[in-house]
Scaffold this active site. Sequence first.
Site, mmCIF file in Angstrom:
data_model
loop_
_atom_site.group_PDB
_atom_site.id
_atom_site.type_symbol
_atom_site.label_atom_id
_atom_site.label_comp_id
_atom_site.label_asym_id
_atom_site.label_seq_id
_atom_site.Cartn_x
_atom_site.Cartn_y
_atom_site.Cartn_z
ATOM 1 C CG HIS A 8 -1.930 0.953 1.392
ATOM 2 N ND1 HIS A 8 -1.700 2.252 1.761
ATOM 3 C CD2 HIS A 8 -3.266 0.851 1.189
ATOM 4 C CE1 HIS A 8 -2.850 2.913 1.802
ATOM 5 N NE2 HIS A 8 -3.818 2.076 1.457
ATOM 6 C CG ASP B 150 0.442 -2.631 6.112
ATOM 7 O OD1 ASP B 150 -0.492 -2.700 6.918
ATOM 8 O OD2 ASP B 150 0.384 -1.982 5.052
ATOM 9 C CD GLN C 7 -7.115 -4.392 4.212
ATOM 10 O OE1 GLN C 7 -8.104 -5.043 4.561
ATOM 11 N NE2 GLN C 7 -7.174 -3.120 3.868
ATOM 12 C CE LYS D 71 -7.080 0.320 6.480
ATOM 13 N NZ LYS D 71 -7.791 0.657 5.232
ATOM 14 C CB CYS E 130 -3.475 3.200 -1.573
ATOM 15 S SG CYS E 130 -4.551 4.558 -1.153
HETATM 16 C C1 LIG Z 1 -2.509 -2.912 3.470
HETATM 17 C C2 LIG Z 1 -2.779 -1.549 3.977
HETATM 18 N N1 LIG Z 1 -1.770 -0.838 4.516
HETATM 19 C C3 LIG Z 1 -1.969 0.418 5.000
HETATM 20 C C4 LIG Z 1 -3.194 1.026 4.956
HETATM 21 C C5 LIG Z 1 -3.329 2.410 5.497
HETATM 22 O O1 LIG Z 1 -4.099 2.441 6.669
HETATM 23 P P1 LIG Z 1 -4.578 3.829 7.283
HETATM 24 O O2 LIG Z 1 -5.164 4.600 6.146
HETATM 25 O O3 LIG Z 1 -5.597 3.446 8.289
HETATM 26 O O4 LIG Z 1 -3.395 4.503 7.861
HETATM 27 C C6 LIG Z 1 -4.267 0.317 4.391
HETATM 28 C C7 LIG Z 1 -5.632 0.883 4.284
HETATM 29 O O5 LIG Z 1 -5.914 1.932 3.751
HETATM 30 C C8 LIG Z 1 -4.055 -0.987 3.885
HETATM 31 O O6 LIG Z 1 -5.049 -1.675 3.326
#
Ligand SMILES: Cc1ncc(COP(=O)(O)O)c(C=O)c1O
Lengths: 146, 146, 414, 414
Positions: D124, D204, D207, D230, D370
């Site tokens: 991401h 990370d 998910q 999430k 993203c």
């Molecule tokens: C795999 C992954 N990493 C990072 C993020 C970023 O999370 P956040 O926007 O809550 O900081 C997301 C979701 O947007 C994600 O799906």
Amino acid sequence: MSDFDDLYRDIILDHNRRPRNRRRLPTANRVVTADNPTCGDNCTVYLRVEGGRIAEISFEGSSCAISQASTSIMTSQLKGKTVAEAEAAFAKFKNVVTTGRAPEDEPEQAAFAGVHAFPARIKCATLGWHAALEALQQPDQPPPAS
Amino acid sequence: MSDFDDLYRDIILDHNRRPRNRRRLPTANRVVTADNPTCGDNCTVYLRVEGGRIAEISFEGSSCAISQASTSIMTSQLKGKTVAEAEAAFAKFKNVVTTGRAPEDEPEQAAFAGVHAFPARIKCATLGWHAALEALQQPDQPPPAS
Amino acid sequence: MPADFSLLRADFPVLHQTLAGGRPLVYLDNAATTHKPRAVIDALSRFYERDNSNVHRGLHALSMRATDSYGAARARVAKFINAADPAEIIFTRGTTEGVNLVAQSWCAANLKPGDVVLLTEMEHHSNLVPWQLAAHRVGATLRFVPIVGDNAELGLDLDALDRLLTPQVKIFAFTHISNTLGVTNNVADLCARARRVGALTLVDAAQSAGHEPLDVRALGCDFLVFSGHKMAGPTGIGVLYGRRALLDTLPPWQGGGGMIANVDWQESTWKPAPERFEAGTPNVADAIGLHAAMDYLDTLGRPAIAAHDGTLASCAAVALAEIPGIRLLGPRPGSPRAGLVSFALKDAHAHDVVTFADQDGIALRGGHHCNQPLMRKLGLPSTVRASFYLYNTEAEIVTLAASLRRIQKFFGGA
Amino acid sequence: MPADFSLLRADFPVLHQTLAGGRPLVYLDNAATTHKPRAVIDALSRFYERDNSNVHRGLHALSMRATDSYGAARARVAKFINAADPAEIIFTRGTTEGVNLVAQSWCAANLKPGDVVLLTEMEHHSNLVPWQLAAHRVGATLRFVPIVGDNAELGLDLDALDRLLTPQVKIFAFTHISNTLGVTNNVADLCARARRVGALTLVDAAQSAGHEPLDVRALGCDFLVFSGHKMAGPTGIGVLYGRRALLDTLPPWQGGGGMIANVDWQESTWKPAPERFEAGTPNVADAIGLHAAMDYLDTLGRPAIAAHDGTLASCAAVALAEIPGIRLLGPRPGSPRAGLVSFALKDAHAHDVVTFADQDGIALRGGHHCNQPLMRKLGLPSTVRASFYLYNTEAEIVTLAASLRRIQKFFGGA
Ligand SMILES: Cc1ncc(COP(=O)(O)O)c(C=O)c1O
Ligand SMILES: Cc1ncc(COP(=O)(O)O)c(C=O)c1O
């Protein structure tokens, strides 16, 4: 105000108003300052250790009644003790302030049983003790500069 | 599905399936790519400007039906126009997609009146227009490398 | 017509509790954080119950509603401080994050060795430590506008300020209201002085945003920061205002989703402000809660709130000045002061005062108030602070004064 | 016994609404953000109605309650991921801030020119852009573990990984579950490979944290990040886990109140973790909301949740595979997959699909998720994503499939 009266026993108020051994110790060979970053209080403990025993002990610093009194009482309790005895005394004291169970054989420590109802104040009660115990672990130092 | 049918009029579906002027223009003297960072879509507009008029215009890029169709229609509307006329046409189009008021004299622009009910899609409808208008502000460039 | 402030207490559920011992809550720790009216609590629940969704990238019904509400909160902040453009409003976790953002992003791009960052001696750690970190990184120098006056009336030394404002000063960051002294600085004047040498300004409005009207254009500041939780809003949300032209020149601070224009494996490009500075999923619900808080404050009227809080603080200063062995900081009793009173009792350490007052149901704060170097300069290990907000009453001051008298007797007696 | 998941819908107020046109909400955008059960919404209200106060520095009743609740939330997170010590838990705004914290603090202290930061091609933007910023700053290099396999079964190239894991690699940051592909990586295996060359690991878990059990000690990772929103928790709160020994070596990232040991005009010293990394007033209420979310999830049992979400996603993959002109990404229909399905329709752009589905009451996400560089590699401008959580049902998949068929006909017809 029962919790409160329990926190500020006469013995604590007395040691706060007339702390024992509150002075710089020019002959100290161990000096440690402990800080309570949460409130800015601090406590400097001076020790002269001779042959594994606390020959002399004193303290300085600015802190609340709980801290002043507990450090004052600590200095009178630790004088003449070995490292092991000091550690045992601290373990006992920590038990008093975290559990509220007052040991019958230690009226001065028992005065701090009320602290356990005020968890934010436990750090105050142990500030001086921490400084002393840390100092006991250290090697001898030259006497503090005046 | 009335809002939806309003969004995807036949004329839009037709231009989406068979976009007009969708090709690279080797003789272009202005090329601008507009991106929609929110979704990753993009649109490259090619212009050949001669004597202050749009002599030729085409586009390429990957984007949604709304964007494809509006760019396709834009290319057919702007061909032969001066800069001032193109700006006026865009102002009219922007008014259609933001207010939903359909001009009677412009059936092709009127097809986009439904977009105003989908504010997130207004950017789609104007992507190609923005690229074209930006290209019109630029100095002449050499033709695009092939 | 300003509301009858005593009626407002009904809007704040937290106030209607009795503490251990059956005492009603007298909450005088508002400079640390304020309570939230029902309208704010309900705005949070309502968002989660109806519109909850991620913002920016969504095209479905809930996502569009959430995006609209988040955008409306941003526009509301712009209106609240009279910013020219909602794009000048960046949502942060709070004042601290706003200062860090500017200190890290702006300093990295603009500060050179030998440059000076000017602060004052009355800054909260949150408007001091970030500048230490940033200045050390580039080899810039920190200087401080001193505080002068006797202990009962401390303020910035304006002559010293003008001497310190050399062309080496690139940015001047200062607080609007001191959370330790209750002193209010003349922001417009300080900004004008800084502008004369070409220095930018950052205003820490943590203690003012919820209390008095703010107009960033009239103040003439370049950046301004504040926290939602100190102005009847939720925790976890705050604001950085920055002049548009300036924000667009700043490099991003945090990277991630939502702030990029184009991402490639090795390089990326950025969206303009405000998105550039809001990486990741923002705190949508609390931005919406802050919106409700601003509406609540403006229904009362910020001038009325400022008058209410200032009057209470002045009353408190007068009442407390009578107590034997008390030392009051900040404006002299009788002069205007912001909504707080800071003091020390001769025989009782701040912590003991707070613990004692707590037994009377009174919530006070004792300590260095995140202002260690200032306390050292004043020769005080700590002070006690009573700080007021719109739901406080004169009756609570009477309770406070009585409690302090008993404390003084308890620790001073015998 | 795992609960009957269809009964859980009653716990989520947001699901009980009809959208314009009278259609019930079919929310399939859970990878973007999940909804919140009543228990979480109530925990927020309850905090503001009873205990609201600032933490850390307070000695009065409310402040002690707030401090205790905030500490309990931290301890609950430690338990949730089996961390050895609550001091290893740092509260952030979300996944993105957690990655930025490590990328900025750890890299500044440890990365030298020529060092390598290893990522994967399925990251991401939030686990990519922060490393670009940090690596560029020190002149380090970014490398990427490639994705291999045909489009219907993409995964990390483990041979390439081992070749890429040279001693120059100082940290390897990778996602547990890809939000674009629905691929699950074997975290313990990847961490073990990295450890062999002495590289640290950051996982990370955005998910996965709300879907399956996580045990940081069994996984053997050094850092792990995730977002509350999430996993049935509030927006504005997230977690960075870091091994204690490592955290204590890191310099602070943001400066301010609460993270300092001692402040002087020019220099300061820091508290240990976690305080060192939590400058300013934390997001107390949302940490408490996250606590309620973890309790909610663990009452159901995360293994049961993972089974539920995975089953739904597999069903959806099988059902969608039948639709003419569809291209499914990630694990082959029939193989196990995380709780999401990503796909493209031949004749309909992702945005048009999402807008059409929205008219049927279905919330989907369309775009690059993203993940721009990955989409470019796959030769797709964008995909549509349906992502599932504990309140989704098989009936909703039937609705989805029917809607997609109509879309395909609408745009492909004539
Ligand atoms: C795999 C992954 N990493 C990072 C993020 C970023 O999370 P956040 O926007 O809550 O900081 C997301 C979701 O947007 C994600 O799906
Ligand atoms: C003057 C001032 N500046 C900054 C801060 C920091 O605000 P926050 O902790 O909300 O980031 C505070 C309050 O703690 C303050 O009073």
